[in-house]
Each structure stands twice: as C-alpha cells, then as structure tokens.
Design an enzyme around this catalytic site. Structure first.
Site, short mmCIF file in Angstrom:
data_model
loop_
_atom_site.label_atom_id
_atom_site.label_comp_id
_atom_site.label_asym_id
_atom_site.label_seq_id
_atom_site.Cartn_x
_atom_site.Cartn_y
_atom_site.Cartn_z
N THR A 193 0.74 -1.22 -0.07
CA THR A 193 -0.07 0.09 0.00
C THR A 193 0.83 1.27 -0.19
O THR A 193 1.64 1.58 1.03
CB THR A 193 -0.85 -0.14 1.28
N LYS A 218 -7.74 1.14 -2.68
CA LYS A 218 -7.10 0.68 -1.37
C LYS A 218 -7.30 2.04 -0.17
O LYS A 218 -7.84 1.67 0.69
CB LYS A 218 -5.63 0.15 -1.40
N LYS A 256 0.09 5.10 8.37
CA LYS A 256 0.76 5.24 7.39
C LYS A 256 -0.11 5.65 6.15
O LYS A 256 -0.08 6.18 5.38
CB LYS A 256 1.64 4.10 7.07
P1 NAP Z 1 6.06 -6.45 7.11
O1 NAP Z 1 5.69 -7.68 7.77
O2 NAP Z 1 6.63 -5.41 7.88
O3 NAP Z 1 6.86 -6.71 5.99
C1 NAP Z 1 7.65 -5.77 5.12
C2 NAP Z 1 8.67 -6.35 4.20
O4 NAP Z 1 9.17 -5.53 3.20
C3 NAP Z 1 9.48 -7.32 4.70
O5 NAP Z 1 9.85 -8.32 3.98
C4 NAP Z 1 10.77 -6.04 4.57
O6 NAP Z 1 12.21 -6.81 4.56
C5 NAP Z 1 10.60 -5.72 3.39
N1 NAP Z 1 11.10 -4.31 3.27
C6 NAP Z 1 10.58 -3.06 3.77
N2 NAP Z 1 11.32 -2.17 3.44
C7 NAP Z 1 12.26 -2.59 2.42
C8 NAP Z 1 13.21 -2.05 1.60
N3 NAP Z 1 13.54 -0.59 1.63
N4 NAP Z 1 14.08 -2.98 0.75
C9 NAP Z 1 13.66 -4.08 0.62
N5 NAP Z 1 12.91 -4.83 1.42
C10 NAP Z 1 11.87 -4.03 2.23
O7 NAP Z 1 4.69 -5.89 6.67
P2 NAP Z 1 3.35 -6.44 6.15
O8 NAP Z 1 2.41 -6.59 7.16
O9 NAP Z 1 3.64 -7.84 5.35
O10 NAP Z 1 2.97 -5.26 5.00
C11 NAP Z 1 3.34 -5.17 3.60
C12 NAP Z 1 2.58 -4.22 2.76
O11 NAP Z 1 1.30 -4.75 2.84
C13 NAP Z 1 2.37 -2.74 3.50
O12 NAP Z 1 2.47 -1.83 2.59
C14 NAP Z 1 0.97 -2.84 4.24
O13 NAP Z 1 0.42 -1.53 4.48
C15 NAP Z 1 0.15 -3.74 3.23
N6 NAP Z 1 -0.82 -4.50 3.75
C16 NAP Z 1 -0.54 -5.03 5.15
C17 NAP Z 1 -1.90 -5.75 5.96
C18 NAP Z 1 -1.58 -6.41 6.97
O14 NAP Z 1 -2.53 -6.97 7.63
N7 NAP Z 1 -0.30 -6.63 7.63
C19 NAP Z 1 -3.15 -5.72 5.02
C20 NAP Z 1 -3.29 -4.94 3.94
C21 NAP Z 1 -1.93 -4.46 3.27
P3 NAP Z 1 12.80 -7.33 6.12
O15 NAP Z 1 12.32 -8.77 6.15
O16 NAP Z 1 14.33 -7.10 5.83
O17 NAP Z 1 12.43 -6.37 7.06
#
Ligand code: NAP
Length: 297
Positions: free
Chosen positions: A101, A176, A244
């Site tokens: 997102t 979204k 965010k």
């Molecule tokens: P998360 O668990 O914090 O995972 C983030 C991932 O992105 C990790 O693999 C991280 O790598 C990687 N990453 C972040 N910054 C990076 C960079 N600069 N370069 C390379 N890799 C990077 O987050 P998540 O919950 O999966 O969410 C991911 C996305 O989905 C976000 O945009 C969030 O808003 C969206 N989303 C989340 C949910 C939810 O319920 N969680 C629902 C809908 C949408 P590392 O492992 O090295 O940290």
C-alpha cells in the site's frame, strides 16, 4: 513462460503478508525466485523449491511477473529504481505487480520508468489482512494497462478471492485508500457508539446485537466491537500501519485540494493512540482514545 506453461515469477518482500502470498504462487506450480532484505526469511520458501536471489535485480533477471510486497513508497522506489533494483535487469514484456500500500503517484512514476525498458507496472494493493493472505482470500484492487493486468491475473488468482481491475496505473492504490477511509471512519463511529451506550446505561453487547443486522451493521461493528468489549487489542491490522495509510490518504487528497475532515480527525485520534504507546496494537485500540475523551481519568 517455463516449459510447464507456467509463468516464471519473482517475489520481493517476505513479511507477514508476503510470506504466505509467495507460498500460494509456489503451490500453484509457478517457478519462483524470491528476494528478501533479511535473507533468513527466505529459508522456508527455499526448502519448498524457490530460488533465492541476492538482489531485486537478480529476481528481475529470472522472472516475467515480479510481485513486490514491501512497506511504504520509498521502499518500493528502492526495490524498483535503487541500486541493484529491478530496473537494472528487467526484461522487455515483464510486469511488476506492486501489492504494497503506497502512494498512487509513486506507482505512476515507476510505471513510466519501467515502460522505458519495455516493461510495465500493475499496482495491486490488498485488503483482508494476514488471515486473507494465509487463506488466499485477499480482496485485490488493481490498476494498470489491460494487457499488463491480464498477464498478472493468473498470479493474482493464486492469492485473492476477489480481483477488481479499477482503471489505469494508480487506480488500485486509490481504491485501497478509499477502503482505508471507510474502515477507519466507520471504526470511529463504532467506538463512539460503544462509549455512548455504556454512558447511557445500555450493555454495549446488547447494543451491538440490536443494531448489527440493520442499516448500522458493518464488519467493524460485528468483528472489532466484541474484541473491544473483551479487552482484546491484539493486532489484526496495526495502528502504525493505519497511520501510514491515512498519511497516504491525506497526502493524495492534498494534491487535488479535496477536504476530508473525517479522515483528518481519525488520523489525529490515532496519533493520540500512538502517543500512548498503542502503535503496535490493533486499530480497535482507537476505543481507548475515545474512552479517554469520555471518561474522567
Ligand atoms: P512487514 O511484515 O513489515 O513486511 C515488510 C516486508 O518488506 C519485509 O519483507 C521487509 O524486509 C521488506 N522491506 C521493507 N522495506 C524494504 C526495503 N526498503 N527494501 C527491501 N525490502 C524492504 O509488512 P506486511 O504486514 O507484510 O505489509 C506489507 C505491505 O502490505 C504494506 O504496504 C502494508 O501496508 C500492506 N498491507 C498489510 C496488511 C496487514 O494486515 N499486515 C494488510 C493489507 C495491506 P525485512 O524482512 O528485511 O524487514
């Protein structure tokens, strides 16, 4: 296309969402190459047969459809256009599917850069949380040129229960962000109704039962209402992530001079939640902010 007729897929960002999503692509038989900044998180998928690349460019060199699922706009920019990014090795005809997102405007900018290399971008953010990611029941909102979207569709189908093509690049992110306006403003209504019921001598559980099947019914009321009343503030979706997304809403609104007073208000109330150390709690902890406004300390 591999010899099995399956697409060669890449996946970058194996976090809470990305890990199970990549697993579904692999389970559907697509040869998969993954990259994660923290390499240890690739181990499970590697054991199941995924190839592990050393950089996003290493993924781009091997894949025709590349999914990114990272955190925020600068992270997607880094993965696509940074050092060792996708642009350094992307193949003509490849499609980058960004499911993070982020800001619609950033997707448009990155699509223009990819087009210079004969590739294209589809923005495809999701709703449904970690449960939807695990069960492959995500609601996917996509933006992009039709041919690029159609190329990505079989991959999206491995992860989602509903896939809507909303328009050109950036449209998925706009949908979204509409989703986030709806869930956060509705949640504020739920928190206020619970506080009002309690202050006026009605059992809030009874109030939920009385109204949830009528015009006031919502996912927020029926799912988060009972969790609030049970004192369950564990995250389905964290306050920090909602902040965010509300920042993205208000920034995008600012570009078109759209006034969104309810979104601005709920963003300020979530700021209070963060100030009280609730940033990593679920969004339902907005109820604590409303309680602080309603009840003497
Ligand atoms: P998360 O668990 O914090 O995972 C983030 C991932 O992105 C990790 O693999 C991280 O790598 C990687 N990453 C972040 N910054 C990076 C960079 N600069 N370069 C390379 N890799 C990077 O987050 P998540 O919950 O999966 O969410 C991911 C996305 O989905 C976000 O945009 C969030 O808003 C969206 N989303 C989340 C949910 C939810 O319920 N969680 C629902 C809908 C949408 P590392 O492992 O090295 O940290």
């Amino acid at each position: 296309m591999s010899s099995s007729g399956k697409l060669r897929v890449g996946f970058i960002g194996l976090g809470i969402m990305g890990q199970p999503m990549a697993g579904h692509i692999l389970a559907a038989g697509h040869p998969l190459t993954v990259f994660n900044r923290t390499r240890a998180r690739t181990a499970g998928l590697a054991e199941r047969g995924a190839t592990v690349a050393d950089s996003p460019a290493g993924v781009a060199a091997r894949a025709e459809v590349i999914v990114t699922m990272v955190t925020d706009s600068p992270d997607v920019e880094q993965v696509v256009a940074g050092a060792d990014g996708l642009l350094e090795a992307i193949r003509p005809g490849a499609v980058v599917v960004d499911m993070s997102t982020i800001a619609p405007e950033v997707e448009r900018r990155l699509d223009a850069r990819l087009r210079e290399r004969g590739a294209a971008l589809v923005d495809a953010p999701v709703s449904g949380g970690d449960v939807g990611a695990r069960n492959a029941t995500l609601a996917i909102m996509a933006g992009g040129e039709t041919a690029a979207f159609e190329k990505a569709r079989p991959i999206l189908e491995t992860m989602g229960a509903s896939i809507t093509h909303c328009g050109p690049v950036g449209s998925g992110q706009v949908a979204k962000l509409c989703n986030q306006i709806l869930v956060s403003v509705t949640l504020l209504g739920v928190c206020e109704a619970l506080a009002f019921a309690r202050a006026n001598g009605i059992d809030p559980k009874t109030m939920i039962r009385a109204v949830e099947k009528g015009a006031a019914g919502s996912w927020q009321l029926s799912n988060l209402g009972p969790r609030i009343l049970n004192g369950d503030f564990d995250p389905g979706f964290m306050v920090d992530l909602m902040q965010k997304d509300l920042r993205l809403v208000l920034e995008a609104a600012g570009l078109t001079h759209a006034a969104l007073p309810a979104s601005a208000l709920v963003q300020q109330l979530f700021a209070s939640a963060q100030a009280h150390g609730q940033g990593r709690e679920g969004t339902q902890s907005l109820a604590k902010v409303v309680d602080r406004l309603c009840r003497p300390a």
